[in-house]
Design a protein around this motif. Structure first.
Motif, PDB file in Angstrom:
ATOM      1  N   GLN A   1      11.312  47.006  19.790  1.00 13.91           N
ATOM      2  CA  GLN A   1      11.746  46.331  21.001  1.00 13.91           C
ATOM      3  C   GLN A   1      13.147  46.777  21.362  1.00 13.91           C
ATOM      4  N   SER A   2      13.325  47.039  22.626  1.00 16.74           N
ATOM      5  CA  SER A   2      14.651  47.460  23.057  1.00 16.74           C
ATOM      6  C   SER A   2      15.521  46.252  23.338  1.00 16.74           C
ATOM      7  N   ARG A   3      16.695  46.261  22.776  1.00 11.42           N
ATOM      8  CA  ARG A   3      17.667  45.189  22.998  1.00 11.42           C
ATOM      9  C   ARG A   3      18.556  45.617  24.147  1.00 11.42           C
ATOM     10  N   PRO A   4      18.554  44.852  25.252  1.00  9.31           N
ATOM     11  CA  PRO A   4      19.355  45.271  26.398  1.00  9.31           C
ATOM     12  C   PRO A   4      20.833  45.061  26.148  1.00  9.31           C
ATOM     13  N   SER A   5      21.636  45.827  26.826  1.00  4.77           N
ATOM     14  CA  SER A   5      23.076  45.596  26.761  1.00  4.77           C
ATOM     15  C   SER A   5      23.351  44.276  27.448  1.00  4.77           C
ATOM     16  N   ARG A   6      24.509  43.705  27.214  1.00  8.16           N
ATOM     17  CA  ARG A   6      24.897  42.446  27.848  1.00  8.16           C
ATOM     18  C   ARG A   6      24.787  42.574  29.375  1.00  8.16           C
ATOM     19  N   ALA A   7      25.207  43.710  29.913  1.00  4.53           N
ATOM     20  CA  ALA A   7      25.154  43.930  31.366  1.00  4.53           C
ATOM     21  C   ALA A   7      23.709  43.916  31.853  1.00  4.53           C
ATOM     22  N   MET A   8      22.809  44.547  31.094  1.00  3.15           N
ATOM     23  CA  MET A   8      21.412  44.575  31.506  1.00  3.15           C
ATOM     24  C   MET A   8      20.800  43.183  31.419  1.00  3.15           C
ATOM     25  N   ALA A   9      21.152  42.401  30.407  1.00  4.17           N
ATOM     26  CA  ALA A   9      20.628  41.037  30.270  1.00  4.17           C
ATOM     27  C   ALA A   9      20.984  40.212  31.502  1.00  4.17           C
ATOM     28  N   GLU A  10      22.143  40.489  32.084  1.00  2.95           N
ATOM     29  CA  GLU A  10      22.575  39.797  33.306  1.00  2.95           C
ATOM     30  C   GLU A  10      21.637  40.097  34.469  1.00  2.95           C
ATOM     31  N   GLU A  11      20.925  41.225  34.416  1.00  2.00           N
ATOM     32  CA  GLU A  11      20.051  41.649  35.504  1.00  2.00           C
ATOM     33  C   GLU A  11      18.649  41.043  35.430  1.00  2.00           C
ATOM     34  N   PHE A  12      18.318  40.405  34.331  1.00  2.00           N
ATOM     35  CA  PHE A  12      17.016  39.755  34.207  1.00  2.00           C
ATOM     36  C   PHE A  12      16.927  38.630  35.230  1.00  2.00           C
ATOM     37  N   ALA A  13      15.770  38.499  35.879  1.00  2.00           N
ATOM     38  CA  ALA A  13      15.556  37.394  36.813  1.00  2.00           C
ATOM     39  C   ALA A  13      15.618  36.052  36.076  1.00  2.00           C
ATOM     40  N   SER A  14      15.353  36.068  34.780  1.00  2.00           N
ATOM     41  CA  SER A  14      15.384  34.858  33.957  1.00  2.00           C
ATOM     42  C   SER A  14      16.794  34.339  33.697  1.00  2.00           C
ATOM     43  N   LYS A  15      17.792  35.206  33.791  1.00  2.00           N
ATOM     44  CA  LYS A  15      19.163  34.823  33.435  1.00  2.00           C
ATOM     45  C   LYS A  15      19.635  33.579  34.184  1.00  2.00           C
ATOM     46  N   PRO A  16      19.501  33.506  35.523  1.00  2.00           N
ATOM     47  CA  PRO A  16      19.934  32.286  36.219  1.00  2.00           C
ATOM     48  C   PRO A  16      19.143  31.045  35.795  1.00  2.00           C
ATOM     49  N   VAL A  17      17.884  31.234  35.401  1.00  2.00           N
ATOM     50  CA  VAL A  17      17.077  30.102  34.927  1.00  2.00           C
ATOM     51  C   VAL A  17      17.659  29.585  33.617  1.00  2.00           C
ATOM     52  N   PHE A  18      17.990  30.492  32.693  1.00  2.00           N
ATOM     53  CA  PHE A  18      18.601  30.063  31.427  1.00  2.00           C
ATOM     54  C   PHE A  18      19.956  29.404  31.673  1.00  2.00           C
ATOM     55  N   ASP A  19      20.713  29.900  32.661  1.00  2.00           N
ATOM     56  CA  ASP A  19      21.982  29.258  33.025  1.00  2.00           C
ATOM     57  C   ASP A  19      21.736  27.838  33.521  1.00  2.00           C
ATOM     58  N   SER A  20      20.686  27.654  34.320  1.00  2.00           N
ATOM     59  CA  SER A  20      20.337  26.319  34.835  1.00  2.00           C
ATOM     60  C   SER A  20      19.888  25.394  33.712  1.00  2.00           C
ATOM     61  N   ILE A  21      19.166  25.948  32.734  1.00  2.00           N
ATOM     62  CA  ILE A  21      18.736  25.149  31.581  1.00  2.00           C
ATOM     63  C   ILE A  21      19.956  24.685  30.798  1.00  2.00           C
ATOM     64  N   ALA A  22      20.909  25.581  30.583  1.00  2.00           N
ATOM     65  CA  ALA A  22      22.134  25.222  29.855  1.00  2.00           C
ATOM     66  C   ALA A  22      22.861  24.078  30.566  1.00  2.00           C
ATOM     67  N   LYS A  23      22.965  24.182  31.877  1.00  2.00           N
ATOM     68  CA  LYS A  23      23.638  23.149  32.681  1.00  2.00           C
ATOM     69  C   LYS A  23      22.872  21.830  32.591  1.00  2.00           C
ATOM     70  N   LEU A  24      21.555  21.882  32.708  1.00  2.00           N
ATOM     71  CA  LEU A  24      20.716  20.693  32.628  1.00  2.00           C
ATOM     72  C   LEU A  24      20.883  19.979  31.289  1.00  2.00           C
ATOM     73  N   LEU A  25      20.868  20.742  30.186  1.00  2.00           N
ATOM     74  CA  LEU A  25      20.989  20.137  28.859  1.00  2.00           C
ATOM     75  C   LEU A  25      22.340  19.448  28.669  1.00  2.00           C
ATOM     76  N   LYS A  26      23.381  20.013  29.261  1.00  6.23           N
ATOM     77  CA  LYS A  26      24.715  19.402  29.148  1.00  6.23           C
ATOM     78  C   LYS A  26      24.822  18.148  30.021  1.00  6.23           C
ATOM     79  N   GLU A  27      24.101  18.130  31.147  1.00  9.18           N
ATOM     80  CA  GLU A  27      24.174  17.001  32.082  1.00  9.18           C
ATOM     81  C   GLU A  27      23.176  15.890  31.768  1.00  9.18           C
TER      82      GLU A  27
END
Length: 130
Positions: free
Chosen positions: A1-27
């Motif tokens: 499995q290829s591990r993306p660079s941090r910059a490439m991980a930012e390009e995943f469409a899933s990234k904003p969803v995981f950001d929203s999950i993080a925010k939801l769990l804190k709130e």
């Protein structure tokens, strides 16, 4: 499995969803408490065919782009299918039956993640009506 660079991980469409999950769990401590597990997501078919791994730890209310030391369950699905699932456009059970979602580990724990996605879908629907 290829591990993306941090910059490439930012390009995943899933990234904003995981950001929203993080925010939801804190709130919303109640959602985190009900889910109470360590979920590992292996997101495939990202930019340039890359694969990325995120950990959603509802015990500590943290979301990290890394492999879990010990996950209660691992969910593997494509970038697009994860986004659709989080938006409430693809039911997890349907994705599983169609072979779009693979689950290893505790299946009962995996089902608890629907508490998080249901809350996310509710919040995004409410936000889109503003």
């Amino acid at each position: 499995q290829s591990r993306p660079s941090r910059a490439m991980a930012e390009e995943f469409a899933s990234k904003p969803v995981f950001d929203s999950i993080a925010k939801l769990l804190k709130e919303d401590a109640e959602v985190a408490k009900k889910a109470s597990a360590v979920f590992q997501f292996v997101i495939t078919k990202g930019p340039a065919g890359a694969t990325a791994t995120w950990v959603v730890d509802t015990n500590t209310c943290e979301v990290r782009e890394e492999k879990a030391a010990k996950a209660d369950c691992t969910l593997t699905l494509s970038d697009a299918d994860f986004v659709a699932m989080a938006a409430g456009k693809l039911a997890a059970q349907r994705a599983f039956m169609m072979g779009k979602l693979k689950i290893s580990g505790n299946m009962g724990v995996a089902q608890k993640f629907s508490l998080v996605t249901a809350k996310l879908a509710t919040k995004s629907t409410a936000a889109s009506k503003l």
